[in-house]
Design a protein around this motif. Structure first.
Motif, PDB file in Angstrom:
ATOM      1  N   ALA A   1       2.158   6.575 -12.687  1.00  0.00           N
ATOM      2  CA  ALA A   1       2.368   5.940 -11.323  1.00  0.00           C
ATOM      3  C   ALA A   1       3.097   4.557 -11.520  1.00  0.00           C
ATOM      4  N   TYR A   2       3.059   3.960 -12.800  1.00  0.00           N
ATOM      5  CA  TYR A   2       3.743   2.764 -13.016  1.00  0.00           C
ATOM      6  C   TYR A   2       5.079   3.096 -13.306  1.00  0.00           C
TER       7      TYR A   2
ATOM      8  N   ARG B   1       2.785   5.961  -2.741  1.00  0.00           N
ATOM      9  CA  ARG B   1       4.007   6.804  -3.115  1.00  0.00           C
ATOM     10  C   ARG B   1       3.919   7.229  -4.811  1.00  0.00           C
ATOM     11  N   ALA B   2       3.667   6.041  -5.387  1.00  0.00           N
ATOM     12  CA  ALA B   2       3.646   6.223  -6.856  1.00  0.00           C
ATOM     13  C   ALA B   2       2.506   6.937  -7.304  1.00  0.00           C
TER      14      ALA B   2
ATOM     15  N   GLU C   1       0.882  -1.222  -0.232  1.00  0.00           N
ATOM     16  CA  GLU C   1      -0.074  -0.074  -0.021  1.00  0.00           C
ATOM     17  C   GLU C   1       0.905   1.241   0.150  1.00  0.00           C
ATOM     18  N   ALA C   2       1.865   1.418   0.907  1.00  0.00           N
ATOM     19  CA  ALA C   2       2.690   2.325   1.083  1.00  0.00           C
ATOM     20  C   ALA C   2       3.213   2.756  -0.603  1.00  0.00           C
ATOM     21  N   GLY C   3       3.887   1.767  -1.061  1.00  0.00           N
ATOM     22  CA  GLY C   3       4.693   1.718  -2.204  1.00  0.00           C
ATOM     23  C   GLY C   3       3.819   2.378  -3.467  1.00  0.00           C
TER      24      GLY C   3
ATOM     25  N   ALA D   1       8.236   1.621 -11.044  1.00  0.00           N
ATOM     26  CA  ALA D   1       9.057   0.978 -11.582  1.00  0.00           C
ATOM     27  C   ALA D   1      10.556   1.577 -11.478  1.00  0.00           C
ATOM     28  N   SER D   2      10.723   2.808 -11.452  1.00  0.00           N
ATOM     29  CA  SER D   2      11.764   3.687 -11.168  1.00  0.00           C
ATOM     30  C   SER D   2      12.540   3.381  -9.946  1.00  0.00           C
ATOM     31  N   VAL D   3      11.733   3.005  -8.818  1.00  0.00           N
ATOM     32  CA  VAL D   3      12.443   2.539  -7.769  1.00  0.00           C
ATOM     33  C   VAL D   3      12.614   1.261  -7.358  1.00  0.00           C
TER      34      VAL D   3
END
Length: 150
Positions: free
Chosen positions: A123-124, A72-73, A67-69, A128-130
């Motif tokens: 958001a994707y 954030r996205a 949920e947190a990830g 993905a970058s992280v």
């Protein structure tokens, strides 16, 4: 069930219905001693699921990390909280339907990315970058090209 106000064991259910997620039961209770009402939720207990991290450490599955990830996205994107919760519910259901006792975090990350790709492109890319730990602009551009080609 103990009353959260007076700790009495003398409580009873006055209303019971499925919760919003249809995976739990919401019960409205009344304490016969102090007369106060409170709500409890009943959910099926699942077998503990262990997540194998990238560094091979193991920890118990924690839905709040997904949920947190995702939150954030999706920050400052036009995505409702209901859509985000539904997506996280879908990922969690898929994970538990695999009926594995251990699951690599990479599998979970890929599931989240697949769902985010359908939900919202920005958001994707943020997730993905992280998740994929883009080292330079070229890897970032390659990921953007994959989205644009579809």
């Amino acid at each position: 069930m103990k009353c959260p106000f007076c700790s009495s064991d003398n409580t009873r259910v006055i209303d019971s219905r499925p919760a919003d997620d249809n995976n739990s039961i919401r019960r409205r209770r009344l304490c016969d001693d102090c007369g106060k009402r409170f709500t409890t939720y009943e959910k099926v207990e699942t077998i503990p699921l262990i997540v194998i991290k990238k560094d091979n450490n193991r920890e118990q599955f924690d839905r709040s990390k997904i949920e947190a990830g995702v939150l954030r996205a999706c920050h400052k994107r036009p995505i409702s909280v209901n859509k985000i919760n539904k997506m996280v519910d879908e990922v969690e259901t898929e994970i538990f339907n695999m009926e594995e006792k251990e699951i690599p975090s990479t599998v979970i990350g890929e599931m989240v990315m697949d769902k985010l790709k359908d939900l919202e492109a920005v958001a994707y890319v943020r997730f993905a970058s992280v998740y994929r730990e883009f080292k330079d602009i070229n890897t970032f551009m390659n990921e953007l090209k994959k989205i644009l080609d579809k």
